[in-house]
Design an enzyme around this catalytic site. Structure first.
Site, PDB file in Angstrom:
ATOM      1  N   GLY A 257       0.810  -1.214   0.000  1.00 25.18           N
ATOM      2  CA  GLY A 257       0.000   0.000   0.000  1.00 25.18           C
ATOM      3  C   GLY A 257       0.841   1.259   0.000  1.00 25.18           C
ATOM      4  N   ASP A 258       1.979   1.229   0.680  1.00 23.24           N
ATOM      5  CA  ASP A 258       2.873   2.386   0.703  1.00 23.24           C
ATOM      6  C   ASP A 258       3.529   2.598  -0.659  1.00 23.24           C
ATOM      7  OD1 ASP A 258       2.372   2.633   3.526  1.00 23.24           O
ATOM      8  OD2 ASP A 258       3.751   0.956   3.797  1.00 23.24           O
TER       9      ASP A 258
END
Length: 315
Positions: A257-258
Site C-alpha cells: 500500500g505504501d
C-alpha cells in the site's frame, strides 16, 4: 523559486522483522513455531513510501524521529542507500527507535509494534523550510503519532500556502476508534486521501469501499482506495473511477500500500490524469510484492509503466 524537493514525507521509520508464513494460529505456552522465511528490513509506512518515491525518480526528504541507537542507525543508513534525504530525521537521546514484527499467514498479517519515539514525534520534527521547499507533502501513520496528527492541519496549510499539494495515508488505528470527527480539519486541507478498503470503511462508517470513498470525498480530498485483488478505485466527489489489480504472483504484501501511495503521488506530480495515476499506482503496489519486505522489489518508473494496460496497448 524552484522547489528543492519533489516530495516531503512525514511520519514513521523503523526496522521491520517479517516472519512467515504461519501455517496455523500463533501459539503461546512457550511453543516454538517454524516459518519458511525471516527478514530484517526497513519498515514504517512513511519510510517505505519515501523509498518507493525515490525509486520512481523523485527528490525525496523524510521528516520524523528515531532513537539514538543501533536500530536508528540502521534506519538512517537504509533510507540513504535508497536515495532519501534524512537530514530532517531527528535523533531522540532517550526514546528507542520503533520496532515492528510482522507475522504473515496467507494473504493476511498480524503487526506488533513497540512505538518508541512515535508518540513523541510532533510538529517540531518537521522543519518549516522543508514545507516551503517541497512540491508535495505526504503524511503517514496518522493514528500512531497523536502529537503530529494534532498539528497536521497547520503543517498542511503551511505547505499549501507555498504551492504544495498534500496527501495522507492514515494506516490502521490500533485503538479501533478511528475518530472521524477529529479528522475533519485535516481532511479539509488534504488533497489526496489514500486508505485501503478496510480503513476507508472504518473512517466513513460504511460497509462498502465505494460508498466510503464517496462519503470521504464529500469532505474535501480526492479519495484513492486500495482494494487488494480487486484493484483500486478513486472518487473526486463527483465520479468513481476503477482500475483492476496488476497480475503478479506475490511473495510478500508488506508495504504494498505504501508503494501504491508512492506511485500515485509520483504520477500526479508528473501531470498524469487520475485514471492513469491510479493505474500506475496499482502497478507499483503489485510489483513491490515480488520480494520479501516493503522496499527490495519497489519498481522504477519504467518498470511500473510497462506493467500498465495503457502502456502495453501502445506497444
Amino acid at each position: 523559486m524552484p522547489h528543492t524537493y519533489d516530495l516531503l514525507v512525514i511520519g514513521d521509520a523503523n526496522p521491520d522483522v517479517v516472519l512467515g508464513p504461519l501455517d496455523g494460529p500463533l501459539e503461546f505456552g512457550q511453543r516454538e513455531q517454524l516459518v519458511a522465511t525471516g527478514l530484517l528490513t526497513l519498515g514504517g509506512s512513511a519510510a517505505i513510501m519515501a523509498c518507493g518515491a525515490a525509486r520512481l525518480g523523485l527528490r525525496v526528504a523524510l521528516a520524523g524521529r528515531i532513537g539514538d541507537d543501533g536500530t536508528g542507525r540502521y534506519v538512517r543508513s537504509a533510507l540513504e542507500e535508497r536515495g532519501v534525504d534524512t537530514s530532517a530525521l531527528r535523533l531522540d537521546p532517550e526514546l528507542a527507535t520503533p520496532l515492528t514484527t510482522v507475522l504473515t499467514r496467507g494473504d493476511d498479517r498480524a503487526i506488533l509494534t513497540a512505538p518508541g519515539t512515535l508518540a513523541a514525534t510532533g510538529p517540531d520534527d518537521v522543519p518549516k523550510e522543508l514545507l516551503r521547499d517541497s512540491r508535495h507533502v505526504h503524511a503517514a501513520s496518522y493514528f500512531l503519532m497523536p502529537a503530529l496528527a494534532a498539528a497536521l492541519p497547520e503543517l498542511f496549510r503551511t505547505a499549501r500556502e507555498h504551492g504544495a499539494r498534500t496527501s495522507l495515508d492514515t494506516n490502521d488505528d490500533p485503538a479501533g476508534r478511528w475518530d472521524p470527527a477529529g479528522m475533519a480539519e485535516v481532511l479539509a486541507v488534504t488533497d489526496i486521501l489514500l486508505p485501503n478498503a478496510r480503513e476507508a470503511c472504518a473512517l466513513a462508517g460504511t460497509a462498502a469501499p465505494e460508498a466510503a470513498a464517496a462519503a470521504l470525498a464529500a469532505r474535501g480530498p480526492l479519495v484513492v482506495v486500495k482494494n487488494g485483488a480487486d484493484g483500486a478505485l478513486a472518487h473526486d466527489g463527483t465520479a468513481l473511477l476503477r482500475t483492476p489489480a496488476v497480475p503478479v504472483l506475490p511473495v510478500d504484501t508488506v508495504g504494498a500500500g505504501d508503494s501504491f501511495d508512492a506511485g500515485f503521488v509520483a504520477a500526479t506530480l508528473a501531470g498524469l490524469p487520475t485514471a492513469a495515476a491510479l493505474e500506475l499506482a496499482a502497478a507499483c503496489g503489485a510489483l513491490s510484492t515480488r520480494a520479501h519486505g516493503g522496499t527490495p522489489a519497489q519498481p522504477t518508473w519504467d518498470e511500473a509503466a510497462a506493467a500498465t494496460t495503457s502502456y502495453q496497448e501502445n506497444q
